[in-house]
Write a protein that holds these residues in place. Structure first.
Motif, PDB file in Angstrom:
ATOM      1  N   CYS A  82      -4.557  44.668 -26.594  1.00  6.90           N
ATOM      2  CA  CYS A  82      -5.249  44.118 -25.416  1.00  6.90           C
ATOM      3  C   CYS A  82      -6.347  43.128 -25.814  1.00  6.90           C
ATOM      4  O   CYS A  82      -6.500  42.074 -25.187  1.00  6.90           O
ATOM      5  CB  CYS A  82      -5.845  45.252 -24.583  1.00  6.90           C
ATOM      6  SG  CYS A  82      -4.617  46.270 -23.738  1.00  6.90           S
TER       7      CYS A  82
ATOM      8  N   LEU B 194      -4.802  39.822 -26.764  1.00  7.81           N
ATOM      9  CA  LEU B 194      -4.363  39.011 -25.623  1.00  7.81           C
ATOM     10  C   LEU B 194      -5.536  38.340 -24.925  1.00  7.81           C
ATOM     11  O   LEU B 194      -5.420  37.221 -24.422  1.00  7.81           O
ATOM     12  CB  LEU B 194      -3.583  39.879 -24.627  1.00  7.81           C
ATOM     13  CG  LEU B 194      -2.222  40.396 -25.081  1.00  7.81           C
ATOM     14  CD1 LEU B 194      -1.557  41.186 -23.962  1.00  7.81           C
ATOM     15  CD2 LEU B 194      -1.315  39.247 -25.525  1.00  7.81           C
TER      16      LEU B 194
ATOM     17  N   LEU C  80       3.739  41.505 -15.100  1.00 12.39           N
ATOM     18  CA  LEU C  80       4.385  40.328 -15.680  1.00 12.39           C
ATOM     19  C   LEU C  80       5.869  40.277 -15.329  1.00 12.39           C
ATOM     20  O   LEU C  80       6.374  39.257 -14.844  1.00 12.39           O
ATOM     21  CB  LEU C  80       4.192  40.331 -17.196  1.00 12.39           C
ATOM     22  CG  LEU C  80       4.913  39.222 -17.968  1.00 12.39           C
ATOM     23  CD1 LEU C  80       4.305  37.868 -17.642  1.00 12.39           C
ATOM     24  CD2 LEU C  80       4.860  39.497 -19.475  1.00 12.39           C
TER      25      LEU C  80
ATOM     26  N   TYR D  81      -2.389  33.326 -24.593  1.00 13.03           N
ATOM     27  CA  TYR D  81      -1.659  34.039 -23.542  1.00 13.03           C
ATOM     28  C   TYR D  81      -2.580  34.502 -22.421  1.00 13.03           C
ATOM     29  O   TYR D  81      -2.115  34.844 -21.334  1.00 13.03           O
ATOM     30  CB  TYR D  81      -0.942  35.258 -24.140  1.00 13.03           C
ATOM     31  CG  TYR D  81       0.060  34.912 -25.212  1.00 13.03           C
ATOM     32  CD1 TYR D  81       1.075  33.988 -24.990  1.00 13.03           C
ATOM     33  CD2 TYR D  81      -0.016  35.511 -26.474  1.00 13.03           C
ATOM     34  CE1 TYR D  81       1.986  33.666 -25.990  1.00 13.03           C
ATOM     35  CE2 TYR D  81       0.899  35.206 -27.480  1.00 13.03           C
ATOM     36  CZ  TYR D  81       1.900  34.274 -27.219  1.00 13.03           C
ATOM     37  OH  TYR D  81       2.800  33.964 -28.207  1.00 13.03           O
TER      38      TYR D  81
ATOM     39  N   THR E 111       6.108  43.031 -23.784  1.00 11.21           N
ATOM     40  CA  THR E 111       5.130  42.193 -23.079  1.00 11.21           C
ATOM     41  C   THR E 111       4.823  40.935 -23.879  1.00 11.21           C
ATOM     42  O   THR E 111       4.713  39.837 -23.324  1.00 11.21           O
ATOM     43  CB  THR E 111       3.837  42.992 -22.832  1.00 11.21           C
ATOM     44  OG1 THR E 111       4.153  44.161 -22.074  1.00 11.21           O
ATOM     45  CG2 THR E 111       2.817  42.155 -22.087  1.00 11.21           C
TER      46      THR E 111
ATOM     47  N   ILE F 188      -0.761  36.027 -13.447  1.00  9.57           N
ATOM     48  CA  ILE F 188       0.184  37.006 -12.924  1.00  9.57           C
ATOM     49  C   ILE F 188       0.671  36.556 -11.553  1.00  9.57           C
ATOM     50  O   ILE F 188      -0.120  36.349 -10.637  1.00  9.57           O
ATOM     51  CB  ILE F 188      -0.486  38.391 -12.824  1.00  9.57           C
ATOM     52  CG1 ILE F 188      -0.917  38.879 -14.206  1.00  9.57           C
ATOM     53  CG2 ILE F 188       0.453  39.399 -12.170  1.00  9.57           C
ATOM     54  CD1 ILE F 188      -1.771  40.135 -14.185  1.00  9.57           C
TER      55      ILE F 188
ATOM     56  N   LEU G   9       5.332  37.201 -22.478  1.00 13.02           N
ATOM     57  CA  LEU G   9       4.271  36.197 -22.399  1.00 13.02           C
ATOM     58  C   LEU G   9       4.638  34.930 -23.164  1.00 13.02           C
ATOM     59  O   LEU G   9       4.229  33.830 -22.789  1.00 13.02           O
ATOM     60  CB  LEU G   9       2.963  36.786 -22.940  1.00 13.02           C
ATOM     61  CG  LEU G   9       2.285  37.840 -22.052  1.00 13.02           C
ATOM     62  CD1 LEU G   9       1.147  38.513 -22.790  1.00 13.02           C
ATOM     63  CD2 LEU G   9       1.791  37.196 -20.756  1.00 13.02           C
TER      64      LEU G   9
ATOM     65  N   THR H   2      -5.450  36.001 -13.844  1.00 13.85           N
ATOM     66  CA  THR H   2      -4.944  35.595 -15.161  1.00 13.85           C
ATOM     67  C   THR H   2      -4.917  36.820 -16.075  1.00 13.85           C
ATOM     68  O   THR H   2      -5.600  37.821 -15.811  1.00 13.85           O
ATOM     69  CB  THR H   2      -5.822  34.516 -15.800  1.00 13.85           C
ATOM     70  OG1 THR H   2      -7.122  35.065 -16.068  1.00 13.85           O
ATOM     71  CG2 THR H   2      -5.954  33.307 -14.879  1.00 13.85           C
ATOM     72  N   VAL H   3      -4.149  36.720 -17.149  1.00 11.97           N
ATOM     73  CA  VAL H   3      -4.077  37.827 -18.100  1.00 11.97           C
ATOM     74  C   VAL H   3      -5.460  38.138 -18.662  1.00 11.97           C
ATOM     75  O   VAL H   3      -5.854  39.301 -18.783  1.00 11.97           O
ATOM     76  CB  VAL H   3      -3.087  37.494 -19.236  1.00 11.97           C
ATOM     77  CG1 VAL H   3      -3.187  38.513 -20.370  1.00 11.97           C
ATOM     78  CG2 VAL H   3      -1.657  37.437 -18.699  1.00 11.97           C
TER      79      VAL H   3
ATOM     80  N   LEU I  42      -0.172  45.535 -17.120  1.00  8.69           N
ATOM     81  CA  LEU I  42       0.125  44.134 -17.414  1.00  8.69           C
ATOM     82  C   LEU I  42       1.627  43.912 -17.566  1.00  8.69           C
ATOM     83  O   LEU I  42       2.175  42.928 -17.040  1.00  8.69           O
ATOM     84  CB  LEU I  42      -0.603  43.699 -18.677  1.00  8.69           C
ATOM     85  CG  LEU I  42      -0.330  42.259 -19.148  1.00  8.69           C
ATOM     86  CD1 LEU I  42      -0.735  41.260 -18.074  1.00  8.69           C
ATOM     87  CD2 LEU I  42      -1.045  41.976 -20.459  1.00  8.69           C
TER      88      LEU I  42
END
Length: 537
Positions: free
Chosen positions: A94, A97, A202, A102, A528, A107, A532, A383-384, A198
């Protein structure tokens, strides 16, 4: 189609449509008896297994209790290193990211906008993710670690040099107690939730796949997710969610019963707990029928208001200066001790690593399908990077403040005032013992009971909506009778486990379902990352 085997979000509408339709063929509603949406083996296998589990546990309560106790001890003692290693991977993933390119991925696509305000969003994710746990452990865990460290520091690892000599040293014991407590409620649990949330968001909102756990594994299994590999993943998610929720509901019933006994003399026994679970499950059913916006969202906001009120009260009438300075001191202690606390092969004592940490990580992991899917449903448009910062950092800081206020006040009562009632009280009564020494004790204790009950309701109705979605193949509008079925059986499982072994049985089932689902989460990190990679940034 990207080189990762995932439909690209732009320029390949036909491919998205094709892949989505393949999934839809397998999740076409098939409304059966009693209005249940039985789309594939997931509902049937999950439902029948849960019914059988409840019946067998209630029929053989004594034998079940022994089995559950043995199961929990074996899993936490044998696989403690596995739980700790996996949780560390989730945190690192996490954080990577957040700082990576990314983090700019939105999302729902580049044009998506948030469905909820920050206030409503925070309230829902926090009430679903931590509610009952903070009420149950907010005082009891800091006191437990403080008391054991103050009495005997034999288990203190040499790598914690600043804490050596905690036996008889109140300040060192306080620091160790708060750092160990925050470790269980900060980055690691929220990273577990974030991985599931997430990945679901996604693949559902960006890739056009159904909102169900199997969709995460499209990059790994491809079209096979519509067959038995996907069925098994979803069934594991249902079991993990049900038993994780049952553990929390059991804790809530124990604490609510203790609080009602403390205030009104309600007897503490199995009958009272069963009646409490039945009554509160009934309230959850009403919220489930009302739906996400009318039921869950409104209750979550009420929860946050009451929790904030109680938190502010403790800060104001408690040792205010110590709480405010302790917030930063405890956060610093957590950061300093994090490497030692999270080391899977470190020299922490077995009780802390196995009895506390391994159980906690398994509990959070068993909750992750429920909390993750719920957070995913309310996080479109973020956003991520925005998503991960909000899901990791904001709840972590709130948890630190909560533990500092409630746990710090209780420790201060022991050290500075000589008030030992809080340390002498049973686990589920420590919160009320701490409030007993503050002004307006009857009012605040009543608010605490209401909070436990409302957190109970929000957890149950949120969990029912999530399980309903999984067993309906990702449909978010499955028939109401199906939601009622799962909400009712959440309560029945909690009752069965309480009668068949108490809190030990509840913890055992959370650990046993959390173990296989840990493997699912590790694979989800890989899926994931591949998802991404195919997103435009």
């Amino acid at each position: 189609m990207s080189d990762d085997g995932i439909p690209a979000p732009e320029g390949a509408a036909a491919l998205i449509e094709t892949d989505y339709e393949i999934g839809q063929d397998n999740i076409t509603p098939n409304v059966g008896p009693f209005g249940l949406d039985i789309h594939n083996p997931v509902f049937l296998i999950s439902g029948l297994s849960i019914v059988a589990f409840v019946l067998v546990t209630l029929a053989f309560q004594e034998q079940s209790g022994e089995i559950f106790t043995h199961l929990r001890n074996w899993l936490t003692q044998t696989f403690d290193w596995f739980f700790l290693t996996a949780a560390n991977i989730f945190v690192v993933f996490c954080l990577f990211l957040i700082v990576s390119p990314y983090g700019k991925v939105r999302i729902g696509g580049k044009e998506a906008s948030p469905d909820y305000s920050y206030g409503g969003w925070f309230a829902m994710l926090f009430a679903a993710g931590m509610g009952i746990g903070l009420m149950f452990y907010g005082v009891s865990e800091p006191i437990s670690h403080f008391s054991s460290s103050f009495a005997d520091n034999a288990g203190t690892p040499e790598s914690w040099a600043p804490l050596a000599g905690a036996a008889g040293d109140a300040e060192a014991a306080r620091r160790l107690g708060m750092a160990a407590t925050i470790f269980h409620w900060a980055l690691h649990p929220w990273a577990i939730y974030a991985v599931v949330a997430l990945s679901l968001a996604l693949f559902s909102f960006n890739k056009g796949l159904p909102l169900t756990v199997r969709s995460i594994f499209y990059p790994i299994f491809g079209e096979r997710i519509w067959g038995w590999p996907g069925h098994i993943i979803d069934i594991l998610a249902v079991f993990a969610t049900l038993f994780g929720l049952a553990t929390s509901l059991g804790f809530g019933a124990e604490q609510a019963n203790a609080g009602l006994n403390h205030l009104f003399g309600v007897p503490v026994n199995d009958v009272s707990k069963v009646l409490l679970i039945a009554a509160i499950s009934g309230l959850a059913l009403l919220s489930v029928v009302a739906g996400l916006d009318a039921g869950v969202k409104r209750l979550s906001e009420i929860n946050m208001a009451l929790a904030t009120l109680l938190l502010l009260f403790v800060i104001i009438v408690g040792p205010t200066a110590a709480i405010l300075t302790g917030f930063f001191a405890n956060l610093k202690a957590y950061v300093i001790d994090l490497p030692a606390l999270s080391n899977p092969f470190g020299r922490t004592d077995d009780n802390f690593r196995q009895g506390w940490t391994a159980f906690y990580w398994a509990w959070w992991i068993s909750w992750s399908p429920f909390v993750g899917m719920f957070i995913a449903r309310v996080s479109r448009g973020r956003t991520v990077r925005e998503f991960l910062v909000a899901v990791l950092i904001v709840p972590m800081l709130v948890s630190v403040l909560w533990m500092t206020a409630f746990g710090g006040t209780a420790i201060s009562q022991i050290v500075n005032d000589g008030y030992t009632a809080v340390s002498d009280a049973a686990l589920e009564l420590k919160l009320f013992a701490m409030l007993e020494a503050l002004p307006l004790k009857s009012v605040t204790s009543l608010i605490a009971i209401v909070l436990v009950i409302v957190f109970f309701v929000t957890s149950s109705d949120s969990g029912s909506l999530v399980i309903d979605t999984i067993t309906a193949g990702g449909k978010v509008d499955a028939p109401v009778p199906q939601r009622v079925f799962w909400a009712a059986f959440e309560g029945l499982i909690a009752i069965a486990l309480l009668l068949g072994g108490g809190l030990g049985a509840l913890q055992a089932m959370a650990v046993s379902t959390g173990f296989p689902f840990t493997i699912v989460l590790l694979l989800a990190c890989y899926a994931t990352w591949r998802g991404l990679r195919s997103e435009p940034r």
